[in-house]
Design a protein around this motif. Structure first.
Motif, PDB file in Angstrom:
ATOM      1  N   LEU A 245      15.139 -15.817   8.398  1.00 17.78           N
ATOM      2  CA  LEU A 245      15.672 -17.090   8.897  1.00 17.78           C
ATOM      3  C   LEU A 245      17.134 -17.271   8.491  1.00 17.78           C
ATOM      4  O   LEU A 245      17.971 -17.685   9.307  1.00 17.78           O
ATOM      5  N   ALA A 246      17.424 -16.912   7.223  1.00 15.49           N
ATOM      6  CA  ALA A 246      18.810 -17.041   6.737  1.00 15.49           C
ATOM      7  C   ALA A 246      19.717 -16.148   7.577  1.00 15.49           C
ATOM      8  O   ALA A 246      20.821 -16.546   7.961  1.00 15.49           O
ATOM      9  N   ASP A 247      19.218 -14.954   7.884  1.00 19.55           N
ATOM     10  CA  ASP A 247      20.023 -14.009   8.652  1.00 19.55           C
ATOM     11  C   ASP A 247      20.351 -14.576  10.038  1.00 19.55           C
ATOM     12  O   ASP A 247      21.482 -14.459  10.517  1.00 19.55           O
ATOM     13  N   GLU A 248      19.373 -15.228  10.617  1.00 15.84           N
ATOM     14  CA  GLU A 248      19.576 -15.821  11.936  1.00 15.84           C
ATOM     15  C   GLU A 248      20.618 -16.951  11.855  1.00 15.84           C
ATOM     16  O   GLU A 248      21.492 -17.066  12.709  1.00 15.84           O
ATOM     17  N   LEU A 249      20.526 -17.756  10.786  1.00 17.70           N
ATOM     18  CA  LEU A 249      21.484 -18.865  10.637  1.00 17.70           C
ATOM     19  C   LEU A 249      22.885 -18.332  10.351  1.00 17.70           C
ATOM     20  O   LEU A 249      23.877 -18.819  10.903  1.00 17.70           O
ATOM     21  N   HIS A 250      22.972 -17.312   9.485  1.00 17.06           N
ATOM     22  CA  HIS A 250      24.289 -16.715   9.196  1.00 17.06           C
ATOM     23  C   HIS A 250      24.923 -16.218  10.484  1.00 17.06           C
ATOM     24  O   HIS A 250      26.110 -16.440  10.730  1.00 17.06           O
ATOM     25  N   ALA A 251      24.111 -15.525  11.305  1.00 14.29           N
ATOM     26  CA  ALA A 251      24.639 -14.972  12.561  1.00 14.29           C
ATOM     27  C   ALA A 251      25.130 -16.088  13.475  1.00 14.29           C
ATOM     28  O   ALA A 251      26.048 -15.897  14.259  1.00 14.29           O
TER      29      ALA A 251
ATOM     30  N   VAL B 125      18.060 -23.243  14.490  1.00 13.49           N
ATOM     31  CA  VAL B 125      19.510 -23.142  14.719  1.00 13.49           C
ATOM     32  C   VAL B 125      19.985 -24.349  15.526  1.00 13.49           C
ATOM     33  O   VAL B 125      20.949 -25.026  15.148  1.00 13.49           O
ATOM     34  N   GLY B 126      19.291 -24.624  16.612  1.00 15.30           N
ATOM     35  CA  GLY B 126      19.671 -25.740  17.482  1.00 15.30           C
ATOM     36  C   GLY B 126      19.645 -27.052  16.719  1.00 15.30           C
ATOM     37  O   GLY B 126      20.569 -27.861  16.819  1.00 15.30           O
ATOM     38  N   TYR B 127      18.605 -27.230  15.897  1.00 12.24           N
ATOM     39  CA  TYR B 127      18.466 -28.478  15.126  1.00 12.24           C
ATOM     40  C   TYR B 127      19.649 -28.665  14.160  1.00 12.24           C
ATOM     41  O   TYR B 127      20.245 -29.738  14.082  1.00 12.24           O
ATOM     42  N   LEU B 128      19.990 -27.601  13.448  1.00 15.41           N
ATOM     43  CA  LEU B 128      21.074 -27.713  12.445  1.00 15.41           C
ATOM     44  C   LEU B 128      22.439 -27.848  13.112  1.00 15.41           C
ATOM     45  O   LEU B 128      23.322 -28.525  12.607  1.00 15.41           O
TER      46      LEU B 128
ATOM     47  N   GLU C 174      14.722 -38.080   4.732  1.00 17.21           N
ATOM     48  CA  GLU C 174      13.823 -37.925   5.884  1.00 17.21           C
ATOM     49  C   GLU C 174      13.389 -36.462   6.038  1.00 17.21           C
ATOM     50  O   GLU C 174      14.187 -35.551   5.844  1.00 17.21           O
ATOM     51  N   GLN C 175      12.105 -36.261   6.426  1.00 19.13           N
ATOM     52  CA  GLN C 175      11.607 -34.893   6.594  1.00 19.13           C
ATOM     53  C   GLN C 175      11.052 -34.694   7.987  1.00 19.13           C
ATOM     54  O   GLN C 175      10.364 -35.574   8.506  1.00 19.13           O
ATOM     55  N   VAL C 176      11.343 -33.552   8.594  1.00 20.28           N
ATOM     56  CA  VAL C 176      10.735 -33.240   9.902  1.00 20.28           C
ATOM     57  C   VAL C 176      10.179 -31.825   9.869  1.00 20.28           C
ATOM     58  O   VAL C 176      10.675 -30.981   9.106  1.00 20.28           O
ATOM     59  N   ILE C 177       9.140 -31.626  10.664  1.00 20.08           N
ATOM     60  CA  ILE C 177       8.605 -30.271  10.808  1.00 20.08           C
ATOM     61  C   ILE C 177       9.000 -29.773  12.183  1.00 20.08           C
ATOM     62  O   ILE C 177       8.732 -30.458  13.180  1.00 20.08           O
ATOM     63  N   ILE C 178       9.676 -28.629  12.237  1.00 19.77           N
ATOM     64  CA  ILE C 178      10.079 -28.096  13.553  1.00 19.77           C
ATOM     65  C   ILE C 178       9.726 -26.615  13.646  1.00 19.77           C
ATOM     66  O   ILE C 178       9.530 -25.954  12.613  1.00 19.77           O
ATOM     67  N   ALA C 179       9.703 -26.112  14.868  1.00 19.78           N
ATOM     68  CA  ALA C 179       9.412 -24.690  15.071  1.00 19.78           C
ATOM     69  C   ALA C 179      10.575 -23.855  14.528  1.00 19.78           C
ATOM     70  O   ALA C 179      11.734 -24.283  14.610  1.00 19.78           O
ATOM     71  N   GLN C 180      10.251 -22.693  13.976  1.00 21.55           N
ATOM     72  CA  GLN C 180      11.304 -21.826  13.427  1.00 21.55           C
ATOM     73  C   GLN C 180      12.335 -21.482  14.498  1.00 21.55           C
ATOM     74  O   GLN C 180      13.535 -21.382  14.219  1.00 21.55           O
ATOM     75  N   THR C 181      11.881 -21.329  15.729  1.00 23.33           N
ATOM     76  CA  THR C 181      12.803 -20.956  16.811  1.00 23.33           C
ATOM     77  C   THR C 181      13.787 -22.079  17.146  1.00 23.33           C
ATOM     78  O   THR C 181      14.800 -21.850  17.795  1.00 23.33           O
ATOM     79  N   GLU C 182      13.488 -23.284  16.700  1.00 25.88           N
ATOM     80  CA  GLU C 182      14.380 -24.414  17.020  1.00 25.88           C
ATOM     81  C   GLU C 182      15.362 -24.733  15.900  1.00 25.88           C
ATOM     82  O   GLU C 182      16.193 -25.629  16.025  1.00 25.88           O
TER      83      GLU C 182
ATOM     84  N   ALA D   3      17.465 -29.298   3.006  1.00 22.65           N
ATOM     85  CA  ALA D   3      16.647 -28.275   2.341  1.00 22.65           C
ATOM     86  C   ALA D   3      15.661 -27.791   3.392  1.00 22.65           C
ATOM     87  O   ALA D   3      15.008 -28.601   4.061  1.00 22.65           O
ATOM     88  N   ILE D   4      15.600 -26.479   3.554  1.00 17.12           N
ATOM     89  CA  ILE D   4      14.701 -25.912   4.560  1.00 17.12           C
ATOM     90  C   ILE D   4      13.537 -25.270   3.815  1.00 17.12           C
ATOM     91  O   ILE D   4      13.712 -24.252   3.144  1.00 17.12           O
ATOM     92  N   MET D   5      12.368 -25.912   3.881  1.00 14.72           N
ATOM     93  CA  MET D   5      11.253 -25.498   3.029  1.00 14.72           C
ATOM     94  C   MET D   5      10.299 -24.574   3.763  1.00 14.72           C
ATOM     95  O   MET D   5       9.937 -24.835   4.914  1.00 14.72           O
TER      96      MET D   5
END
Ligand code: HAM
Length: 423
Positions: A351-357, A418-421, A408-416, A386-388
């Motif tokens: 996940l970190a790699d995807e965000l770094h990219a 990058v878009g969320y952040l 505030e906390q939300v649960i989102i799909a891993q694929t979403e 914080a991404i738990m």
């Protein structure tokens, strides 16, 4: 523990340093200066010939390098030193590389070395931004150059509490005649009580007597002849022109008839920017014209020039008192990924790699700490989110994202994610 060398500093936070350099780069681009680099080591002779053998910098403050082994057979004329300033190096680079286009307008920045007694604002390794215009005879250039500096301090760095001290020390011929006149004054009964150090200055570097801190000497020098009253017609007219042009450009300055600066290469215009907010070492920028320097160090011909250098540490000291007025770029928002256990580390890496990219600033907590201490750490790092990643998230291909400001906390799909952040 082995400590750092006396008079040097570790910079653990370069935010201000980078801010100054970034501002200078954009400001200097507007004035058509380009960036050059010269070596930090140079032949000692370069500074002996340019700054002058009897200046404090050359006679007391040089870091001369003693190479070991084979290289220790260096001949005296080939001695190497750490540069105490950059102007002589830039002039050497101009002559040595046969630069043809003048005026050559360049800037350079980096560490300089002087073996001085360290105190606040005075170091043995310090940093300068040096700006030079090589190959311009026009005094109007001096006016524009000084305006450029003044605008930089005032508009780019938002400095207000400073003074520009200005003097005109004539051409080489004027100086020669003036030096004799000043020595005559010092040999007269009026100057019989000058201090021991001034007696030495009288012989070797007479213009520097005015820097003496002794009150008796200062009293005596009030009656000394002034260079401004002893200049040729051309210099007198250029000095007048400089003052008029500075006024026209709305530059406020104070005429300081005893300002001569500590290096031998200057002639005509000399100036210093100083601030009371700095304490004893109050000059944060100094410069002037140096019409003979290129010739002195072996250039084919003299190149009339003007330049200045600012002490970056001293400017940092000033900016620290002024932070609220500056628009220092904020660091990008930080996202912290927290795998709850070893089993989630692989997923955290992916996940970190995807965000770094995607160009998102991410810190991954991989030390296997408890959730509580990871949360504390994320707080300390100033995280935006914080991404738990726990067992549930792993199984459901989700992440729990906590907004560290609102809680505030939300649960989102891993694929979403990058878009969320990015949103
Ligand atoms: P300078 O006056 O020797 O001039 O140094 C310029 C600035 O460097 C000073 O005003 C001060 O802010 C900073 N500085 C000097 N020594 C130290 C030190 N030991 N620690 C911290 N800061 C220091 C020159 O170096 C000339 N090359 C300026 C120039 C450029 N003239 C023509 N072109």
């Amino acid at each position: 523990m082995i400590s750092r060398v006396k008079g040097t500093q570790d910079f653990l936070d370069l935010t201000l340093y980078d801010f100054i350099i970034d501002q200078a780069r954009s400001h200097l681009a507007v004035y058509n200066f380009s960036h050059v680099e010269t070596p930090i080591i140079e032949h000692l002779e370069l500074f002996q010939r340019s700054l002058g053998e009897h200046t404090d910098v050359v006679s007391k403050e040089m870091f001369v390098i003693e190479p070991k082994g084979e290289a220790s057979e260096v001949k005296p004329g080939e001695k190497i030193c750490l540069r105490p300033e950059a102007t002589a190096s830039v002039a050497r680079a101009f002559a040595e590389n046969g630069v043809q286009t003048t005026p050559w307008k360049v800037f350079t920045y980096g560490p300089m070395f002087r073996y001085e007694r360290p105190q606040k604002g005075r170091y043995r390794q310090f940093h300068q931004l040096s700006i030079e215009v090589i190959g311009s005879n026009s005094i109007a250039q001096d006016a524009q150059f000084i305006k450029m500096l003044d605008r930089f301090f005032h508009e780019k760095l938002k400095l207000n509490n400073y003074a520009l001290l200005l003097n005109f020390i004539g051409c080489a011929q004027d100086r020669k005649a003036y030096v004799e006149k000043l020595q005559g004054f010092l040999n007269s009964p009026a100057a019989a009580q000058i201090c021991g150090q001034c007696l030495v200055r009288k012989e070797h570097n007479v213009l520097r007597i005015f820097d003496c801190k002794t009150s008796l000497c200062q009293e005596i020098y009030k009656n000394a002849p002034l260079i401004a009253d002893n200049m040729c017609e051309q210099c007198t007219s250029e000095w007048k022109q400089l003052q008029e042009q500075l006024s026209l450009l709305s530059v406020s300055y104070a005429y300081k008839p005893t300002l001569v600066r500590g290096l031998d290469y200057y002639n005509k215009t000399v100036f210093e920017f100083s601030s009371e907010n700095l304490g004893a070492q109050n000059a944060f920028c100094g410069g002037g014209r140096y019409d003979q320097l290129v010739g002195q160090i072996g250039g084919r011909e003299d190149q009339p020039s003007i330049g200045a250098a600012m002490g970056i540490e001293r400017i940092m000291l000033l900016l620290e008192q002024n932070l609220d007025k500056l628009r220092i770029p904020q660091k990008p928002a930080l996202q912290v990924i927290m795998p709850f256990a070893k089993e989630q580390q692989m997923l955290a890496l992916l996940l970190a790699d995807e965000l770094h990219a995607a160009g998102i600033t991410v810190e991954t907590l991989l030390e296997g700490d408890s959730i509580k201490s990871m949360m504390k750490k994320a707080n300390k790092l100033g995280a935006a989110h914080a991404i738990m990643l726990g067992e549930d998230e792993q199984q459901n291909r989700t992440v729990t994202v906590k907004n560290m400001i609102t809680g505030e906390q939300v649960i989102i799909a891993q694929t979403e994610l990058v878009g969320y952040l990015k949103k």
